[in-house]
Design a protein around this motif. Structure first.
Motif, PDB file in Angstrom:
ATOM      1  N   TYR A   1     114.470 -21.116 142.513  1.00  0.00           N
ATOM      2  CA  TYR A   1     113.962 -20.550 143.763  1.00  0.00           C
ATOM      3  C   TYR A   1     112.441 -20.730 143.839  1.00  0.00           C
ATOM      4  CZ  TYR A   1     113.361 -17.309 147.645  1.00  0.00           C
ATOM      5  OH  TYR A   1     113.040 -16.762 148.869  1.00  0.00           O
ATOM      6  N   PRO A   2     111.920 -21.226 144.980  1.00  0.00           N
ATOM      7  CA  PRO A   2     110.480 -21.457 145.132  1.00  0.00           C
ATOM      8  C   PRO A   2     109.747 -20.163 145.499  1.00  0.00           C
ATOM      9  CG  PRO A   2     111.610 -22.177 147.109  1.00  0.00           C
ATOM     10  CD  PRO A   2     112.692 -21.721 146.151  1.00  0.00           C
ATOM     11  N   ALA A   3     109.466 -19.347 144.518  1.00  0.00           N
ATOM     12  CA  ALA A   3     108.871 -18.036 144.775  1.00  0.00           C
ATOM     13  C   ALA A   3     107.390 -18.130 145.134  1.00  0.00           C
ATOM     14  CB  ALA A   3     109.035 -17.150 143.545  1.00  0.00           C
ATOM     15  N   SER A   4     106.974 -17.216 145.986  1.00  0.00           N
ATOM     16  CA  SER A   4     105.556 -17.049 146.289  1.00  0.00           C
ATOM     17  C   SER A   4     105.238 -15.564 146.212  1.00  0.00           C
ATOM     18  CB  SER A   4     105.215 -17.599 147.673  1.00  0.00           C
ATOM     19  OG  SER A   4     105.924 -16.894 148.683  1.00  0.00           O
ATOM     20  N   CYS A   5     103.974 -15.259 145.993  1.00  0.00           N
ATOM     21  CA  CYS A   5     103.604 -13.865 145.752  1.00  0.00           C
ATOM     22  C   CYS A   5     102.126 -13.675 146.046  1.00  0.00           C
ATOM     23  CB  CYS A   5     103.901 -13.537 144.289  1.00  0.00           C
ATOM     24  SG  CYS A   5     103.343 -11.917 143.713  1.00  0.00           S
ATOM     25  N   TYR A   6     101.798 -12.557 146.668  1.00  0.00           N
ATOM     26  CA  TYR A   6     100.390 -12.183 146.752  1.00  0.00           C
ATOM     27  C   TYR A   6     100.255 -10.726 146.330  1.00  0.00           C
ATOM     28  CZ  TYR A   6     101.474 -10.172 151.399  1.00  0.00           C
ATOM     29  OH  TYR A   6     102.006  -9.449 152.435  1.00  0.00           O
ATOM     30  N   SER A   7      99.096 -10.404 145.797  1.00  0.00           N
ATOM     31  CA  SER A   7      98.922  -9.070 145.222  1.00  0.00           C
ATOM     32  C   SER A   7      97.556  -8.517 145.596  1.00  0.00           C
ATOM     33  CB  SER A   7      99.039  -9.138 143.695  1.00  0.00           C
ATOM     34  OG  SER A   7      98.844  -7.862 143.110  1.00  0.00           O
ATOM     35  N   LEU A   8      97.561  -7.344 146.197  1.00  0.00           N
ATOM     36  CA  LEU A   8      96.328  -6.650 146.541  1.00  0.00           C
ATOM     37  C   LEU A   8      96.026  -5.642 145.438  1.00  0.00           C
ATOM     38  CD1 LEU A   8      94.080  -6.078 148.625  1.00  0.00           C
ATOM     39  CD2 LEU A   8      95.603  -4.368 149.623  1.00  0.00           C
ATOM     40  N   THR A   9      94.842  -5.730 144.860  1.00  0.00           N
ATOM     41  CA  THR A   9      94.509  -4.875 143.725  1.00  0.00           C
ATOM     42  C   THR A   9      93.154  -4.217 143.892  1.00  0.00           C
ATOM     43  OG1 THR A   9      94.238  -4.835 141.306  1.00  0.00           O
ATOM     44  CG2 THR A   9      93.459  -6.803 142.443  1.00  0.00           C
ATOM     45  N   GLY A  10      93.008  -3.050 143.298  1.00  0.00           N
ATOM     46  CA  GLY A  10      91.705  -2.397 143.256  1.00  0.00           C
ATOM     47  C   GLY A  10      90.794  -3.100 142.273  1.00  0.00           C
ATOM     48  N   TYR A  11      89.497  -2.922 142.428  1.00  0.00           N
ATOM     49  CA  TYR A  11      88.552  -3.685 141.618  1.00  0.00           C
ATOM     50  C   TYR A  11      88.485  -3.248 140.160  1.00  0.00           C
ATOM     51  CZ  TYR A  11      85.346   0.182 142.937  1.00  0.00           C
ATOM     52  OH  TYR A  11      84.759   1.400 143.159  1.00  0.00           O
ATOM     53  N   SER A  12      89.070  -2.111 139.810  1.00  0.00           N
ATOM     54  CA  SER A  12      89.066  -1.698 138.399  1.00  0.00           C
ATOM     55  C   SER A  12      89.804  -2.692 137.521  1.00  0.00           C
ATOM     56  CB  SER A  12      89.688  -0.307 138.245  1.00  0.00           C
ATOM     57  OG  SER A  12      91.042  -0.316 138.655  1.00  0.00           O
ATOM     58  N   GLY A  13      90.746  -3.444 138.110  1.00  0.00           N
ATOM     59  CA  GLY A  13      91.499  -4.426 137.339  1.00  0.00           C
ATOM     60  C   GLY A  13      90.659  -5.586 136.846  1.00  0.00           C
ATOM     61  N   GLY A  14      89.451  -5.745 137.401  1.00  0.00           N
ATOM     62  CA  GLY A  14      88.596  -6.858 137.003  1.00  0.00           C
ATOM     63  C   GLY A  14      87.664  -6.548 135.850  1.00  0.00           C
ATOM     64  N   GLY A  15      87.719  -5.335 135.308  1.00  0.00           N
ATOM     65  CA  GLY A  15      86.905  -4.988 134.156  1.00  0.00           C
ATOM     66  C   GLY A  15      85.494  -4.542 134.515  1.00  0.00           C
ATOM     67  N   LYS A  16      84.677  -4.356 133.478  1.00  0.00           N
ATOM     68  CA  LYS A  16      83.349  -3.754 133.629  1.00  0.00           C
ATOM     69  C   LYS A  16      82.463  -4.512 134.604  1.00  0.00           C
ATOM     70  CE  LYS A  16      83.129  -1.651 129.027  1.00  0.00           C
ATOM     71  NZ  LYS A  16      82.377  -1.632 127.737  1.00  0.00           N
ATOM     72  N   LYS A  17      82.464  -5.831 134.522  1.00  0.00           N
ATOM     73  CA  LYS A  17      81.562  -6.621 135.362  1.00  0.00           C
ATOM     74  C   LYS A  17      81.890  -6.461 136.836  1.00  0.00           C
ATOM     75  CE  LYS A  17      79.763 -11.310 135.987  1.00  0.00           C
ATOM     76  NZ  LYS A  17      79.840 -12.722 135.520  1.00  0.00           N
ATOM     77  N   LEU A  18      83.169  -6.532 137.186  1.00  0.00           N
ATOM     78  CA  LEU A  18      83.556  -6.408 138.589  1.00  0.00           C
ATOM     79  C   LEU A  18      83.364  -4.972 139.089  1.00  0.00           C
ATOM     80  CD1 LEU A  18      84.659  -8.118 140.921  1.00  0.00           C
ATOM     81  CD2 LEU A  18      86.951  -7.308 140.331  1.00  0.00           C
ATOM     82  N   ILE A  19      83.652  -4.002 138.250  1.00  0.00           N
ATOM     83  CA  ILE A  19      83.446  -2.602 138.634  1.00  0.00           C
ATOM     84  C   ILE A  19      81.976  -2.360 138.967  1.00  0.00           C
ATOM     85  CG2 ILE A  19      83.477  -0.222 137.796  1.00  0.00           C
ATOM     86  CD1 ILE A  19      85.959  -0.982 136.138  1.00  0.00           C
ATOM     87  N   ALA A  20      81.097  -2.877 138.108  1.00  0.00           N
ATOM     88  CA  ALA A  20      79.662  -2.713 138.342  1.00  0.00           C
ATOM     89  C   ALA A  20      79.221  -3.411 139.623  1.00  0.00           C
ATOM     90  CB  ALA A  20      78.879  -3.261 137.151  1.00  0.00           C
ATOM     91  N   GLU A  21      79.820  -4.576 139.886  1.00  0.00           N
ATOM     92  CA  GLU A  21      79.471  -5.328 141.100  1.00  0.00           C
ATOM     93  C   GLU A  21      79.811  -4.527 142.348  1.00  0.00           C
ATOM     94  OE1 GLU A  21      80.489  -9.647 143.237  1.00  0.00           O
ATOM     95  OE2 GLU A  21      81.382  -9.113 141.310  1.00  0.00           O
ATOM     96  N   TYR A  22      80.979  -3.912 142.367  1.00  0.00           N
ATOM     97  CA  TYR A  22      81.392  -3.148 143.545  1.00  0.00           C
ATOM     98  C   TYR A  22      80.630  -1.832 143.669  1.00  0.00           C
ATOM     99  CZ  TYR A  22      85.171  -5.963 145.439  1.00  0.00           C
ATOM    100  OH  TYR A  22      85.874  -6.954 146.073  1.00  0.00           O
ATOM    101  N   LYS A  23      80.337  -1.206 142.550  1.00  0.00           N
ATOM    102  CA  LYS A  23      79.689   0.106 142.613  1.00  0.00           C
ATOM    103  C   LYS A  23      78.191   0.034 142.871  1.00  0.00           C
ATOM    104  CE  LYS A  23      82.828   3.039 139.986  1.00  0.00           C
ATOM    105  NZ  LYS A  23      82.965   4.000 138.864  1.00  0.00           N
ATOM    106  N   ASN A  24      77.562  -1.053 142.441  1.00  0.00           N
ATOM    107  CA  ASN A  24      76.100  -1.077 142.443  1.00  0.00           C
ATOM    108  C   ASN A  24      75.446  -2.088 143.367  1.00  0.00           C
ATOM    109  OD1 ASN A  24      76.227   0.850 140.325  1.00  0.00           O
ATOM    110  ND2 ASN A  24      76.456  -0.778 138.821  1.00  0.00           N
ATOM    111  N   SER A  25      76.195  -3.094 143.823  1.00  0.00           N
ATOM    112  CA  SER A  25      75.533  -4.179 144.539  1.00  0.00           C
ATOM    113  C   SER A  25      75.190  -3.846 145.992  1.00  0.00           C
ATOM    114  CB  SER A  25      76.402  -5.441 144.506  1.00  0.00           C
ATOM    115  OG  SER A  25      77.526  -5.278 145.350  1.00  0.00           O
TER     116      SER A  25
END
Length: 243
Positions: free
Chosen positions: A109-133
């Protein structure tokens, strides 16, 4: 709990001593560093729970998704090496694998998928980017992994039961935590006739099928899943500490 002095964190001998002294080791490191630390463990009584992608499809490691099938929970209980699943992969596999196992969709089966996620899933660097930039462009959801080579794809293929990984499009939103993993299905491509009544235990559909796995990526993501697996490995109730 064991501690290492900050100045000794890069001292291989000091790390090795602590790794082999521990009853349970949690590794939250890049893949290469996880492989290095695991290679240092010689104590047969030391249990290792790794949150990187290094061992998720490794034949000598147990995939830490107790809900995968009936035998998985017992395998985790008796394992000394458990790989924590990726958050996107968890949502995808738990929805798709039962459909493949029940013969609703074919392995090709040719599956496709998209996923909406909060930025905490990206770790310290991404969290800091969203909180401080304060960047205006971060206020809107942003697709990423545009080369379609996201690091969760190997496990999404391996444990779904399908022959190939899905076309996967993750999206990060301007909120802290929570995932919604979504994949459309076409009933005309099912391997057998299945009405809503026939498959209501697995799916609910009209003219098409849209599956959405919603979960807290900090609860059923790496950190919560690691605790759940530790509980199983040590013989505790798997929900201990997760309320």
């Amino acid at each position: 709990m064991l501690h290492i002095e900050p100045e000794k964190r890069k001292d291989a001998a000091a790390r090795m001593a602590l790794l082999n002294e521990a009853d349970v080791v949690f590794l939250c490191l890049p893949d290469a560093a996880s492989k290095e630390d695991v290679s240092m463990v010689s104590n047969p009584n030391t249990k290792v729970i790794d949150a990187s992608t290094a061992f998720r499809t490794h034949p000598e490691w147990t995939y830490g998704l107790p809900e995968l099938h009936k035998k998985q929970r017992k395998q985790i209980q008796h394992s000394s090496r458990v790989a924590v699943p990726g958050c996107h992969a968890t949502g995808y596999i738990l929805a798709i694998q039962p459909l493949v196992a029940e013969g609703i969709i074919a392995k090709d089966y040719p599956a496709s998928c998209y996923s909406l996620t909060g930025y905490s899933g990206g770790g310290k660097k991404l969290i800091a980017e969203y909180k401080n930039s304060g960047q205006e462009q971060l206020s809107a959801p942003r697709p990423y992994a545009l080369h379609l080579n996201h690091k969760h794809l190997p496990e999404m293929k391996f444990y779904s039961g399908l022959d190939a990984a899905p076309i996967f499009k993750p999206i990060v939103g301007n909120y802290y935590q929570g995932d919604a993993v979504t994949f459309p299905l076409s009933p005309r491509m099912f391997t057998k006739k299945a009405t809503a009544k026939d498959i209501q235990e697995l799916l609910a559909h009209e003219e098409g099928v849209l599956l959405v796995s919603r979960f807290d990526n900090l609860g059923k993501g790496a950190s919560g899943a690691a605790i759940q697996n530790m509980n199983l490995m040590l013989g505790f109730d798997e929900g201990t500490g997760l309320e």
